[in-house]
Design a protein around this motif. Structure first.
Motif, PDB file in Angstrom:
ATOM      1  N   ALA A 114       0.829  -1.202   0.000  1.00 51.97           N
ATOM      2  CA  ALA A 114       0.000   0.000   0.000  1.00 51.97           C
ATOM      3  C   ALA A 114       0.865   1.253   0.000  1.00 51.97           C
ATOM      4  CB  ALA A 114      -0.932  -0.007   1.214  1.00 51.97           C
ATOM      5  N   VAL A 115       1.967   1.222   0.760  1.00 50.25           N
ATOM      6  CA  VAL A 115       2.895   2.361   0.762  1.00 50.25           C
ATOM      7  C   VAL A 115       3.543   2.493  -0.615  1.00 50.25           C
ATOM      8  CG1 VAL A 115       4.998   3.305   1.787  1.00 50.25           C
ATOM      9  CG2 VAL A 115       3.334   2.134   3.239  1.00 50.25           C
ATOM     10  N   GLN A 116       3.923   1.389  -1.196  1.00 58.40           N
ATOM     11  CA  GLN A 116       4.500   1.420  -2.548  1.00 58.40           C
ATOM     12  C   GLN A 116       3.511   1.998  -3.550  1.00 58.40           C
ATOM     13  OE1 GLN A 116       5.435  -2.841  -2.709  1.00 58.40           O
ATOM     14  NE2 GLN A 116       7.601  -2.318  -2.852  1.00 58.40           N
ATOM     15  N   HIS A 117       2.273   1.519  -3.499  1.00 56.75           N
ATOM     16  CA  HIS A 117       1.247   1.986  -4.447  1.00 56.75           C
ATOM     17  C   HIS A 117       0.991   3.480  -4.270  1.00 56.75           C
ATOM     18  CE1 HIS A 117      -2.235   1.500  -7.100  1.00 56.75           C
ATOM     19  NE2 HIS A 117      -2.883   2.318  -6.281  1.00 56.75           N
ATOM     20  N   ALA A 118       0.972   3.933  -3.023  1.00 54.18           N
ATOM     21  CA  ALA A 118       0.745   5.358  -2.766  1.00 54.18           C
ATOM     22  C   ALA A 118       1.827   6.208  -3.412  1.00 54.18           C
ATOM     23  CB  ALA A 118       0.704   5.604  -1.262  1.00 54.18           C
ATOM     24  N   PHE A 119       3.061   5.752  -3.321  1.00 50.25           N
ATOM     25  CA  PHE A 119       4.180   6.522  -3.875  1.00 50.25           C
ATOM     26  C   PHE A 119       4.251   6.410  -5.395  1.00 50.25           C
ATOM     27  CE2 PHE A 119       8.924   6.710  -4.749  1.00 50.25           C
ATOM     28  CZ  PHE A 119       8.998   8.094  -4.685  1.00 50.25           C
ATOM     29  N   TYR A 120       4.250   5.189  -5.891  1.00 46.82           N
ATOM     30  CA  TYR A 120       4.508   4.985  -7.325  1.00 46.82           C
ATOM     31  C   TYR A 120       3.277   5.176  -8.205  1.00 46.82           C
ATOM     32  CZ  TYR A 120       9.210   3.404  -6.345  1.00 46.82           C
ATOM     33  OH  TYR A 120      10.520   3.375  -5.959  1.00 46.82           O
ATOM     34  N   ALA A 121       2.141   4.686  -7.791  1.00 52.60           N
ATOM     35  CA  ALA A 121       0.952   4.738  -8.647  1.00 52.60           C
ATOM     36  C   ALA A 121       0.116   5.990  -8.419  1.00 52.60           C
ATOM     37  CB  ALA A 121       0.093   3.494  -8.417  1.00 52.60           C
ATOM     38  N   GLN A 122       0.115   6.500  -7.164  1.00 44.93           N
ATOM     39  CA  GLN A 122      -0.717   7.653  -6.850  1.00 44.93           C
ATOM     40  C   GLN A 122       0.067   8.952  -6.757  1.00 44.93           C
ATOM     41  OE1 GLN A 122      -2.455   5.602  -3.274  1.00 44.93           O
ATOM     42  NE2 GLN A 122      -4.390   6.254  -4.185  1.00 44.93           N
ATOM     43  N   GLY A 123       1.382   8.860  -6.709  1.00 45.85           N
ATOM     44  CA  GLY A 123       2.198  10.067  -6.639  1.00 45.85           C
ATOM     45  C   GLY A 123       2.123  10.783  -5.310  1.00 45.85           C
ATOM     46  N   LEU A 124       1.751  10.081  -4.241  1.00 47.20           N
ATOM     47  CA  LEU A 124       1.678  10.705  -2.920  1.00 47.20           C
ATOM     48  C   LEU A 124       3.075  10.861  -2.328  1.00 47.20           C
ATOM     49  CD1 LEU A 124      -1.398   8.857  -1.358  1.00 47.20           C
ATOM     50  CD2 LEU A 124      -1.345  11.016  -2.620  1.00 47.20           C
ATOM     51  N   ASP A 125       3.217  11.849  -1.473  1.00 45.64           N
ATOM     52  CA  ASP A 125       4.521  12.126  -0.855  1.00 45.64           C
ATOM     53  C   ASP A 125       4.653  11.294   0.416  1.00 45.64           C
ATOM     54  OD1 ASP A 125       6.882  13.056   0.137  1.00 45.64           O
ATOM     55  OD2 ASP A 125       6.361  15.182   0.048  1.00 45.64           O
ATOM     56  N   VAL A 126       5.211  10.097   0.275  1.00 46.29           N
ATOM     57  CA  VAL A 126       5.338   9.199   1.427  1.00 46.29           C
ATOM     58  C   VAL A 126       6.597   9.478   2.246  1.00 46.29           C
ATOM     59  CG1 VAL A 126       3.955   7.388   0.352  1.00 46.29           C
ATOM     60  CG2 VAL A 126       6.432   7.381   0.050  1.00 46.29           C
ATOM     61  N   THR A 127       7.185  10.646   2.052  1.00 51.57           N
ATOM     62  CA  THR A 127       8.198  11.111   2.997  1.00 51.57           C
ATOM     63  C   THR A 127       7.539  11.870   4.151  1.00 51.57           C
ATOM     64  OG1 THR A 127       8.613  13.253   1.930  1.00 51.57           O
ATOM     65  CG2 THR A 127       9.847  11.349   1.100  1.00 51.57           C
ATOM     66  N   LYS A 128       6.218  12.084   4.060  1.00 52.69           N
ATOM     67  CA  LYS A 128       5.466  12.824   5.070  1.00 52.69           C
ATOM     68  C   LYS A 128       4.770  11.854   6.016  1.00 52.69           C
ATOM     69  CE  LYS A 128       6.452  16.698   2.955  1.00 52.69           C
ATOM     70  NZ  LYS A 128       7.516  17.577   3.491  1.00 52.69           N
ATOM     71  N   ASP A 129       4.979  12.031   7.312  1.00 52.21           N
ATOM     72  CA  ASP A 129       4.405  11.125   8.303  1.00 52.21           C
ATOM     73  C   ASP A 129       2.883  11.076   8.229  1.00 52.21           C
ATOM     74  OD1 ASP A 129       6.935  10.536   9.159  1.00 52.21           O
ATOM     75  OD2 ASP A 129       6.795  11.616  11.071  1.00 52.21           O
ATOM     76  N   GLU A 130       2.246  12.227   8.009  1.00 56.13           N
ATOM     77  CA  GLU A 130       0.784  12.264   7.989  1.00 56.13           C
ATOM     78  C   GLU A 130       0.234  11.452   6.824  1.00 56.13           C
ATOM     79  OE1 GLU A 130       2.783  14.825   8.235  1.00 56.13           O
ATOM     80  OE2 GLU A 130       2.422  15.544  10.280  1.00 56.13           O
ATOM     81  N   VAL A 131       0.901  11.523   5.686  1.00 57.07           N
ATOM     82  CA  VAL A 131       0.481  10.739   4.520  1.00 57.07           C
ATOM     83  C   VAL A 131       0.655   9.255   4.799  1.00 57.07           C
ATOM     84  CG1 VAL A 131       0.971  10.237   2.081  1.00 57.07           C
ATOM     85  CG2 VAL A 131       1.004  12.608   2.907  1.00 57.07           C
ATOM     86  N   LEU A 132       1.790   8.888   5.350  1.00 57.79           N
ATOM     87  CA  LEU A 132       2.070   7.487   5.649  1.00 57.79           C
ATOM     88  C   LEU A 132       1.074   6.919   6.659  1.00 57.79           C
ATOM     89  CD1 LEU A 132       5.937   7.735   5.870  1.00 57.79           C
ATOM     90  CD2 LEU A 132       4.695   6.227   4.317  1.00 57.79           C
ATOM     91  N   ALA A 133       0.735   7.700   7.677  1.00 58.97           N
ATOM     92  CA  ALA A 133      -0.199   7.224   8.690  1.00 58.97           C
ATOM     93  C   ALA A 133      -1.546   6.897   8.066  1.00 58.97           C
ATOM     94  CB  ALA A 133      -0.358   8.266   9.795  1.00 58.97           C
ATOM     95  N   GLN A 134      -2.024   7.758   7.182  1.00 60.69           N
ATOM     96  CA  GLN A 134      -3.313   7.513   6.533  1.00 60.69           C
ATOM     97  C   GLN A 134      -3.263   6.288   5.630  1.00 60.69           C
ATOM     98  OE1 GLN A 134      -6.317   9.640   6.999  1.00 60.69           O
ATOM     99  NE2 GLN A 134      -6.954   7.578   6.376  1.00 60.69           N
TER     100      GLN A 134
END
Length: 216
Positions: A114-134
């Motif tokens: 899910a973290v991988q998909h958020a970063f690679y497929a959705q372009g989310l900034d998974v260097t941010k704790d708030e994004v990762l928590a969600q």
């Protein structure tokens, strides 16, 4: 019962590709156990990404996309001031392991993916704790049921000094093992760790390596 050790980083593109093959392997071995050690590909990086580095990474992503067929949001690296630090994403997986140590292999890998998909497929900034928590809470609740985990509590664990220290210990273990590239998949036996994949490999190759190892 088979037990595997997966050495990877959620922000490693070849790990993104390989995690799908690993999921297929676990689907074929339903009672297998899996432990994940986080690699720290670019952990603690503090440099803002420049255009040359961005283009180099994007060309690498294009190659991974061609090989794996997985989706990539090529605009994900265009955020102003983006710092490619993989420590937070690794720490998020460590937080999952600390909070939910009763998860089975597939559930752990589902959160990792899910973290991988958020970063690679959705372009989310998974260097941010708030994004990762969600992202992690959504993935956990999908497997455990709505309300089993909440973002505020997860964020508290994610940012705890003990979680940061545990993450650092993961990185140190990788260094002691002398592993410099990811992903790596090992079969855990009484005699020690036996590598069955180093770098990206298709399911068929992993299974062939596994059968050869078991046969020997």
């Amino acid at each position: 019962m088979s037990k595997f050790l997966y050495i990877a980083d959620p922000m490693c593109s070849w790990c993104y590709a390989f995690s799908l093959e690993l999921q297929k392997l676990l689907d074929r071995i339903p009672h297998a156990e899996l432990d994940i050690v986080l690699g720290g590909l670019r952990a603690y990086n503090t440099e803002v990404m420049d255009d040359d580095t961005r283009q180099m990474i994007l060309s690498h992503w294009q190659r991974v996309q061609e090989v794996s067929g997985l989706p990539f949001d090529m605009n994900g690296l265009n955020k102003p001031g983006f710092i490619f630090d993989t420590e937070p994403a690794c720490r998020a997986v460590v937080a999952v392991k600390l909070l939910a140590d009763d998860l089975d292999a597939k559930q752990i890998l589902n959160v990792f993916r899910a973290v991988q998909h958020a970063f690679y497929a959705q372009g989310l900034d998974v260097t941010k704790d708030e994004v990762l928590a969600q992202v992690c809470v959504d993935a956990l609740n999908q497997g455990q049921g709505d309300g089993a985990f909440d973002v505020a509590s997860f964020l508290e664990t994610l940012q705890a000094p003990s979680t940061r220290e545990e993450t650092r210990l993961h990185f140190e273990q990788i260094q002691r093992w002398g592993i410099r590239g990811f992903p790596v998949l090992c079969l855990v036996k009484e005699s020690g760790l036996h590598m069955i994949a180093s770098g990206y490999a298709k399911l068929e190759q992993v299974e062939a390596n596994l059968l050869e190892l078991i046969g020997s």
